[in-house]
Design an enzyme around this catalytic site. Structure first.
Site, PDB file in Angstrom:
ATOM      1  N   ASP A 472       0.829  -1.205   0.000  1.00 15.88           N
ATOM      2  CA  ASP A 472       0.000   0.000   0.000  1.00 15.88           C
ATOM      3  C   ASP A 472       0.866   1.260   0.000  1.00 15.88           C
ATOM      4  OD1 ASP A 472      -2.326   1.482   0.088  1.00 15.88           O
ATOM      5  OD2 ASP A 472      -3.163   0.402   1.801  1.00 15.88           O
ATOM      6  N   ASP A 542     -10.866   1.726  -3.103  1.00 12.68           N
ATOM      7  CA  ASP A 542     -11.411   1.463  -1.769  1.00 12.68           C
ATOM      8  C   ASP A 542     -12.932   1.457  -1.800  1.00 12.68           C
ATOM      9  OD1 ASP A 542      -9.031   1.131  -0.513  1.00 12.68           O
ATOM     10  OD2 ASP A 542      -8.993   3.086   0.479  1.00 12.68           O
TER      11      ASP A 542
END
Ligand code: GLA
Length: 724
Positions: A472, A542
């Site tokens: 990430d 997301d």
């Protein structure tokens, strides 16, 4: 087959569909003569007449003639008044540059680019064009690769200082393409967090237009991609010319319509985040850009990019392998978990057929929220008293592989790492650093920081049976400064950061070839061909709301294939939108990419858990087609109430149709969808209905697909070819 043909002053690269022609003028100017449908021959006189280049060979730069000349790699200062591709400042402070062709050569295959992700392999030919500015002592090698199996040209430039003085690069684009007319629309992908890659199509106005990132990542806001589409071009027909960058940092993608209605496309490093000092003997390699051409509309363009990704970008064991169906605990627990909670999720997941359990953020340091611990990559024994290895083995014993989240490029001010090495964070000395999500960014221009980062991840990967990594990157650049770089090199930091990151990724993926890496940046904030070179899949967004995902995955598919898109079923009401959509809708959309779950399956009612079991069985049967088949967009969520796409197996034996309607509307007819990419004469049976149709019927008359009652209704149908 790829070919290179040199005839007189023309250098012609082609495969069975496309041609790229460079015309070298007297005096060595490299002009751009043609890119498009394959030509049998190129006769340069018409091109030369159009631009006043002297049919018999006379060309002079006097009177700023370059300003109206299509060029391959225009440089600043020599009568070129449009924005060029190359700006070099000499030691005397001036910046006029005049690079002329001195030679060319052709090699088989595709050379690698030092330190950078780049296309590779397959049957390919590469033209190397050598240019020189004798006055500056500067050399430029332009590379053009044509591939046999996709209608793409890869381009890059290597710039070398052969002089005895320091030269400074102020701009060094990857690609410049001068297109001879402005009868196009510009298509780009724009968005933000939780709504990445919306399709934006606009007329080309005189002047400069485009998209960019100054975020140190390719970004949520814009993709390093742009396309010129004929106004009449659709998904299935019409001419499209597109460019994408094989790079993950700040970029600029611009189209300039000039006063004579020609269009210049430029793609490369963003000059505000770039500058490079070239000492005598040093060279600079630009990132690579790829150009695609199609006369089969946007689906044709996507097919070229998807094929490029599959055959020439994605590497390693998972490039063509079935991707494991995973469950990720992020939305199920956020930071609030312990071993038992995780095992409970894993047990149920294993029971319904999930193959990989991914432990997301919160397993290290003292990370109970996002305020601390990035950099302290040691397991938090308060949450996992037996350690990672023990947890991973327990998960394995359930029949699941084990995967782990990292955010290795970051450092929390509240971390042992920061307390020990405050100078490792990117910062401007004397200024209070600006935090993003309470974190700072490591200075990856430093060798010691890259070394730390490699070991931080490698040590964990060696300590437990970890077969997947979610990598990430959750904040963008600010306070761009390095404690180590001298003042004259500070401008190099954004690109040096990327080179540092790439070097670590190269090492990790080489040393851990069995690990499946998925990249992520607050969702799809670094979804680009550069990251795909190291990591075969990217977390798309997301936002896991099925209706939002129809748009996000549609936009993403313009450039990236289904096997590159991480897409999961999450809980309802959805955590990003508050919307409740049916389970089958969430599943139909998610299975159009790397399928998985992002919820606690224990919270589903028994009948939904059964549905999950069946969906997983179906995805396992169809995943070769869903991931590696040819993807056709059919009905756009940006244009209407329905989204439809079809994935056709490479050998054509089956296809999967996905239809999702956004809003229920009373008193309307069910949609009729005209399919694409089937065999006209073949016969297909729809498994779910038992109906049989001809390929020609499905593609021309269309298929009427009724949907259930209610908003966000969806259907996924399996077509099997039955005539063969
Ligand atoms: C980012 C990612 C999410 C999740 C969180 C964890 O936002 O995109 O999927 O991993 O970080 O903090």
């Amino acid at each position: 087959m790829t070919e290179f043909i040199r005839e007189g002053s023309s250098l012609h690269l082609r495969n069975s569909h496309v041609s790229y022609v460079i015309e070298v003028l007297e005096g060595g100017f490299a002009t751009h003569a043609y890119f498009g449908k394959r030509l049998e021959r190129f006769h340069p006189q018409s091109f030369r007449r159009r631009y006043g280049l002297g049919e018999q060979g006379s060309f002079s730069v006097q009177n700023c003639a370059l300003n109206h000349t299509p060029q391959e790699y225009p440089s600043y200062g020599l009568g070129e008044m449009r924005i060029g591709a190359l700006t070099v400042r000499a030691a005397d402070g001036t910046a006029t540059c005049d690079v002329r062709v001195v030679s060319h050569s052709v090699e088989e295959g595709k050379p690698a680019l030092a330190g950078l992700p780049a296309t590779f392999g397959g049957e390919a030919k590469t033209l190397c064009l050598e240019l020189k500015d004798e006055h500056l002592g500067l050399s430029v090698t332009l590379l053009y690769t044509i591939f046999d199996d996709c209608d793409v040209i890869a381009r890059s430039a290597l710039i070398r200082n052969d002089s005895a003085e320091t030269l400074s690069l102020e701009r060094a684009d990857s690609l410049c393409l001068d297109v001879p007319d402005s009868g196009w629309e510009l298509l780009t992908l724009s968005g933000d967090w939780a709504r990445e890659r919306s399709v934006v199509r606009r007329p080309l106005a005189p002047g400069v237009q485009g998209v960019y990132s100054l975020r140190g990542a390719s970004s949520l806001i814009a993709s390093p991609f742009m396309a010129l589409c004929r106004p009449e071009a659709t998904e299935t027909g019409g001419e499209v010319l597109a460019a994408a960058l094989v790079y993950s940092g700040s970029f600029a993608a611009e189209a300039e319509r000039d006063s004579r209605d020609c269009v210049r496309l430029r793609l490369g490093l963003n000059e505000q985040h770039f500058g490079w000092r070239l000492d005598p003997g040093e060279s600079f390699q630009t990132p690579e850009a790829v150009l695609a051409w199609s006369d089969q509309g946007l689906n044709g363009m996507s097919a070229a990019f998807h094929r490029l990704c599959a055959a020439h970008v994605v590497r390693g064991k998972y490039a063509h392998a079935p991707r494991p169906i995973l469950i990720n605990n992020w939305e199920a627990t956020y930071f609030n978990f312990d071993q038992e909670k995780l095992l409970k999720i894993a047990r149920t997941a294993a029971d319904v057929g999930v193959e990989l359990f991914v432990l997301d953020d919160g397993w290290f340091g003292k990370r109970d929220d996002d305020h601390s611990s990035l950099g302290d990559w040691t397991v938090d024994r308060r949450k996992l008293p037996d350690g990672l290895d023990s947890l991973a083995r327990k998960i394995n014993a359930l029949g699941l592989k084990f995967g782990l989240w990292f955010e290795p490029e970051m450092i929390s001010p509240d971390s042992d790492l920061y307390r020990a090495h405050p100078d490792w964070a990117m910062q401007v000395k004397g200024r209070t650093p600006i935090e993003g999500r309470f974190q700072l960014i490591l200075d990856l221009s430093r060798g010691d920081v890259c070394e730390y980062m490699y070991h931080a991840v490698a040590d964990i990967l060696s300590s437990a049976p970890i077969s997947y990594v979610k990598w990430d990157m959750n904040r963008n650049f600010s306070n761009i400064g390095s404690c180590q770089l001298p003042p004259e090199k500070q401008r190099e930091l954004p690109h040096r950061y990327m080179l540092g990151l790439y070097s670590v990724l190269e090492r990790l993926t080489r040393d851990f070839p069995d690990v499946l890496f998925e990249s992520c940046s607050s969702g799809g904030g670094r979804f680009d061909l550069g990251m795909l070179y190291y990591m075969p899949q990217t977390w798309c967004s997301d936002d896991t709301d099925a209706l939002c995902r129809c748009q996000i995955q549609w936009g993403t598919s313009l450039v990236f294939p289904p096997f590159a898109m991480g897409s999961h079923v999450s809980a309802v009401p959805n955590h990003q939108t508050g919307r409740t959509t049916p389970l089958n809708t969430r599943a139909n959309v998610a299975m159009s990419g790397c399928f998985g779950f992002e919820l606690d399956l224990n919270k589903l009612p028994a009948e939904e858990l059964e549905e999950v079991r069946k969906v997983i069985q179906r995805v396992k049967r169809l995943r070769e087609t869903l991931l590696y088949g040819r993807f056709h967009r059919l009905l756009s969520p940006f244009a209407g109430n329905d989204t439809a796409w079809l994935t056709v197996a490479q050998d054509g034996h089956e296809a999967v149709l996905m239809l999702t309607r956004t809003q229920a509307r009373p008193n309307t007819d069910p949609p009729v969808i005209r399919l694409s990419g089937l065999e006209e004469k073949a016969v297909y049976r729809i498994e779910e209905t038992g109906e049989t149709y001809g390929g020609d019927e499905l593609m021309n008359a269309g298929l009427c697909v009724p949907l259930a009652w209610g908003d966000a209704a969806s259907v996924s149908l399996t077509l099997k070819r039955v005539d063969a």
